[in-house]
Each structure stands twice: as C-alpha cells, then as structure tokens.
Enzyme design. Structure first.
Site, mmCIF file in Angstrom:
data_model
loop_
_atom_site.group_PDB
_atom_site.id
_atom_site.type_symbol
_atom_site.label_atom_id
_atom_site.label_comp_id
_atom_site.label_asym_id
_atom_site.label_seq_id
_atom_site.Cartn_x
_atom_site.Cartn_y
_atom_site.Cartn_z
ATOM 1 C CD GLN A 54 -20.985 -52.601 -92.219
ATOM 2 O OE1 GLN A 54 -20.607 -52.298 -93.340
ATOM 3 N NE2 GLN A 54 -21.077 -53.857 -91.815
ATOM 4 C CB CYS A 102 -24.009 -58.088 -93.147
ATOM 5 S SG CYS A 102 -23.678 -56.380 -92.653
ATOM 6 C CG LEU A 103 -17.796 -57.481 -92.578
ATOM 7 C CD1 LEU A 103 -16.777 -56.382 -92.840
ATOM 8 C CD2 LEU A 103 -17.110 -58.812 -92.326
ATOM 9 C CG HIS A 144 -24.727 -55.512 -98.400
ATOM 10 N ND1 HIS A 144 -25.239 -56.695 -97.909
ATOM 11 C CD2 HIS A 144 -24.001 -54.974 -97.386
ATOM 12 C CE1 HIS A 144 -24.847 -56.847 -96.646
ATOM 13 N NE2 HIS A 144 -24.087 -55.816 -96.301
HETATM 14 NI NI NI Z 1 -23.041 -55.290 -94.570
#
Ligand code: NI
Length: 191
Positions: A54, A102-103, A144
């Site tokens: 991410q 989610c970011l 997740h």
């Molecule tokens: Ni996420």
C-alpha cells in the site's frame, strides 16, 4: 518519522503478490525503516492496518494496530503488531459478515465474509517466530491485511454489491444496525 503516500485502487502494485522477506533482509536498515514508515503512515491515516504494497513496496510485511480508532470505533484493541511473511489458515468454517473499508479504496465500504477463527504464523520485526490464534474482528483485520499481500482487496470479497456505501452514507443509513450486530458479536467472541 515518515508518513508515506498510500497508493490507491488501480495501482498495479496492489494487485501483485508481494514476496517474502529473507531473515537477512529483515535486519537491514532499509527494511527496518520501511517498518517504521508503515507504522507512521498507518497511524497518520487512522488505519487499523497497512500492508507494504500500500506504500508501493511489494514485500510481505504488514502492521496492525487498533487503539480507539476513529475509523472503526467498534473494533477491539490490538496492540501494535508487525507481521512479516504471514501464513494464515482458518481453524473452522465459522464466518461473520463484516463491513470493511481500506486506506487504498478511498471513501468506500462494503460487507465481506471473514473467518472467525484463524491461525496466523509470522515473524516480528526482530525475526522472532509467532504462532497465534486470532478471533473475531481481530481475525478479520489479519485476513484483510494478508489479502493485500496476495494482491487482493476487500472489493474482491464483496458478494453483495448493494452493500457498497460511501463513508457518509454508511454513517447515515447503515452504521447503527451494523454496530449493534457487530457489538453483540464482539461480546460473544471476545475480540
Ligand atoms: Ni486495506
């Protein structure tokens, strides 16, 4: 302290399977700094967890922490946990429907089915081995984050697209019922 930019859905790095970190790599200043940056970035964004891909780094590292989280106030606390090379397996067939965000997926939430009881094996940032049972919403958070390392997003697990909401509409129309149901679940499962 470095807060890094979080890449969003559509960036190919989120769809790659991240690779394992060797024990020698884990001890390097570069990887230790990456872990610090993950923690700083997760906290700055009020995330419950963040995976290295991410922030654009395809390594199997994720950090998890829940501590009076304003994005997910119903989540039980999780002390800061650095998770390297995780292997996660369900312990049984029990599932729970969790509303997730989610970011890397700005302003969207949706319902996914998660295993209630999982075994997680991983290394911490010092290379020590952990073998733990995680349950309930905490198990959901681990699933997740491990999904991220396999190139999956919660979007892929939403089976009923009518559950997609913006954060504003979740607050307005869905939050009360979800929090009532999930608080009952948390009381029963204990995490
Ligand atoms: Ni996420």
């Amino acid at each position: 302290m470095t807060v890094r930019e979080i890449v969003t859905v559509g960036h190919p790095v989120l769809r790659e399977r991240a690779r394992d970190v060797t024990i020698d790599e884990l001890a390097t200043p570069d990887v230790q700094r990456l872990i610090d940056d993950l923690v700083d970035t997760m906290r700055a964004a009020n995330g419950a967890g963040i995976a290295a891909n991410q922030i654009g780094v395809p390594l199997r590292i994720t950090t998890i922490e829940v501590n009076d989280n304003p994005r997910y106030p119903y989540k039980p606390r999780i002390p800061l946990t650095v998770v390297v090379n995780p292997v996660i397996e369900p312990l049984d067939d029990e599932l729970v429907e969790i509303n997730e965000g989610c970011l890397s997926v700005p302003n969207l939430r949706g319902n996914v089915m998660r295993h209630v009881n999982v075994r997680v094996r991983y290394l911490d940032r010092d290379g020590a081995e952990h073998d733990e049972i995680r349950r309930g919403l905490t198990a959901g958070t681990f699933q997740h984050e491990c999904d991220h390392l396999d190139g999956m997003l919660f979007l892929d697990r939403v089976t009923d697209p009518t559950t997609f909401t913006t954060w504003e509409q979740f607050e307005r129309f869905h939050r009360a019922a979800f929090v009532e149901r999930i608080s009952e679940f948390v009381r029963r499962v204990g995490s």
